[in-house]
Design a protein around this motif. Sequence first.
Motif, PDB file in Angstrom:
ATOM      1  N   GLN A 209     -21.567 -10.504 -63.428  1.00  0.00           N
ATOM      2  CA  GLN A 209     -22.030 -10.672 -64.786  1.00  0.00           C
ATOM      3  C   GLN A 209     -20.844 -10.805 -65.715  1.00  0.00           C
ATOM      4  O   GLN A 209     -19.807 -10.172 -65.507  1.00  0.00           O
ATOM      5  CB  GLN A 209     -22.976  -9.539 -65.225  1.00  0.00           C
ATOM      6  CG  GLN A 209     -22.565  -8.147 -64.888  1.00  0.00           C
ATOM      7  CD  GLN A 209     -23.600  -7.126 -65.304  1.00  0.00           C
ATOM      8  OE1 GLN A 209     -24.144  -6.396 -64.472  1.00  0.00           O
ATOM      9  NE2 GLN A 209     -23.853  -7.019 -66.612  1.00  0.00           N
TER      10      GLN A 209
ATOM     11  N   LYS B 218     -24.334 -13.253 -69.118  1.00  0.00           N
ATOM     12  CA  LYS B 218     -24.729 -14.085 -67.987  1.00  0.00           C
ATOM     13  C   LYS B 218     -24.720 -13.270 -66.697  1.00  0.00           C
ATOM     14  O   LYS B 218     -23.921 -12.344 -66.535  1.00  0.00           O
ATOM     15  CB  LYS B 218     -23.777 -15.271 -67.854  1.00  0.00           C
ATOM     16  CG  LYS B 218     -23.858 -16.228 -69.018  1.00  0.00           C
ATOM     17  CD  LYS B 218     -22.993 -17.455 -68.781  1.00  0.00           C
ATOM     18  CE  LYS B 218     -23.152 -18.447 -69.918  1.00  0.00           C
ATOM     19  NZ  LYS B 218     -22.351 -19.668 -69.708  1.00  0.00           N
ATOM     20  N   CYS B 219     -25.591 -13.645 -65.779  1.00  0.00           N
ATOM     21  CA  CYS B 219     -25.651 -12.979 -64.477  1.00  0.00           C
ATOM     22  C   CYS B 219     -25.945 -14.003 -63.397  1.00  0.00           C
ATOM     23  O   CYS B 219     -26.822 -14.866 -63.556  1.00  0.00           O
ATOM     24  CB  CYS B 219     -26.730 -11.902 -64.470  1.00  0.00           C
ATOM     25  SG  CYS B 219     -26.861 -11.061 -62.871  1.00  0.00           S
ATOM     26  N   GLU B 220     -25.210 -13.864 -62.305  1.00  0.00           N
ATOM     27  CA  GLU B 220     -25.404 -14.742 -61.156  1.00  0.00           C
ATOM     28  C   GLU B 220     -25.379 -13.913 -59.883  1.00  0.00           C
ATOM     29  O   GLU B 220     -24.581 -12.998 -59.751  1.00  0.00           O
ATOM     30  CB  GLU B 220     -24.281 -15.786 -61.104  1.00  0.00           C
ATOM     31  CG  GLU B 220     -24.331 -16.700 -59.893  1.00  0.00           C
ATOM     32  CD  GLU B 220     -23.182 -17.696 -59.862  1.00  0.00           C
ATOM     33  OE1 GLU B 220     -22.281 -17.613 -60.711  1.00  0.00           O
ATOM     34  OE2 GLU B 220     -23.186 -18.555 -58.966  1.00  0.00           O
TER      35      GLU B 220
ATOM     36  N   SER C  36     -33.870 -17.796 -67.179  1.00  0.00           N
ATOM     37  CA  SER C  36     -33.475 -18.043 -65.788  1.00  0.00           C
ATOM     38  C   SER C  36     -33.469 -19.534 -65.508  1.00  0.00           C
ATOM     39  O   SER C  36     -34.517 -20.127 -65.281  1.00  0.00           O
ATOM     40  CB  SER C  36     -34.446 -17.331 -64.840  1.00  0.00           C
ATOM     41  OG  SER C  36     -34.084 -17.567 -63.489  1.00  0.00           O
TER      42      SER C  36
ATOM     43  N   HIS D 270     -29.690 -17.190 -61.159  1.00  0.00           N
ATOM     44  CA  HIS D 270     -29.187 -16.809 -62.477  1.00  0.00           C
ATOM     45  C   HIS D 270     -30.263 -16.180 -63.332  1.00  0.00           C
ATOM     46  O   HIS D 270     -31.409 -16.651 -63.341  1.00  0.00           O
ATOM     47  CB  HIS D 270     -28.636 -18.037 -63.226  1.00  0.00           C
ATOM     48  CG  HIS D 270     -27.451 -18.671 -62.580  1.00  0.00           C
ATOM     49  ND1 HIS D 270     -27.570 -19.584 -61.539  1.00  0.00           N
ATOM     50  CD2 HIS D 270     -26.123 -18.512 -62.805  1.00  0.00           C
ATOM     51  CE1 HIS D 270     -26.349 -19.953 -61.167  1.00  0.00           C
ATOM     52  NE2 HIS D 270     -25.463 -19.326 -61.917  1.00  0.00           N
TER      53      HIS D 270
ATOM     54  N   ASN E 108     -29.939 -14.811 -67.271  1.00  0.00           N
ATOM     55  CA  ASN E 108     -29.116 -14.497 -68.433  1.00  0.00           C
ATOM     56  C   ASN E 108     -29.932 -13.695 -69.436  1.00  0.00           C
ATOM     57  O   ASN E 108     -31.157 -13.782 -69.475  1.00  0.00           O
ATOM     58  CB  ASN E 108     -28.596 -15.780 -69.071  1.00  0.00           C
ATOM     59  CG  ASN E 108     -27.816 -16.641 -68.074  1.00  0.00           C
ATOM     60  OD1 ASN E 108     -27.116 -16.116 -67.208  1.00  0.00           O
ATOM     61  ND2 ASN E 108     -27.955 -17.950 -68.182  1.00  0.00           N
TER      62      ASN E 108
END
Lengths: 111, 113
Positions: free
Chosen positions: A6, A22-24, A68, A73, A75
């Motif tokens: 993130q 953000k997140c992946e 998403s 992902h 976010n």
Amino acid sequence: DTAVSQTPKYLVTQMGNDKSIKCEQNLGHDTMYWYKQDSKKFLKIMFSYNNKELIINETVPNRFSPKSPDKAHLNLHINSLELGDSAVYFCASSHGGDRYTFGSGTRLTVV
Amino acid sequence: GESVGLHLPTLSVQEGDNSIINCAYSNSASDYFIWYKQESGKGPQFIIDIRSNMDKRQGQRVTVLLNKTVKHLSLQIAATQPGDSAVYFCAGEHPGSARQLTFGSGTQLTVLP
């Protein structure tokens, strides 16, 4: 390779601003989550999302919205930031609700 | 819904001793539980999980015990080491929760030299 990443790690911003985290995840998990950790370390679910449904915790203000773009992902967008939004936000993912894997957190400070 | 709580906010143990961290939950329909470890500045890390059809599960130096009768679970850490110092959380799920984990309040474990 980081399983759940993130960005940013730290975010300092003024009240009233709009920001995104953000997140992946590269684990191939089907569900992603956002948790908020307060100053007393209490972890509270904000959202869970898979490709079928979004579950929103009823206590989350509608200034918070997950987005998403794809399965990997999720976010977090926050509008009109308030002082009380200051916390550490964790993204997580799981396959079918088992063994969540967490990111390293984003420390948000609203001034 | 579900609420999950830990019995003690802090626990101090001597290096080499065994540690026991306790947790209670409220929803008898909860069927899955996880213990997480969180070190300072990091995200929670998975330690061990257990389903409600089991009452004990062992990992490397850790054991989780589940007592469904009194809705209680515990994490036992054998031969506690300085690297075990962290905040420990229990978390639970029940079928009606959309498989969302509900976390307890956390126990800060401090390992004394």
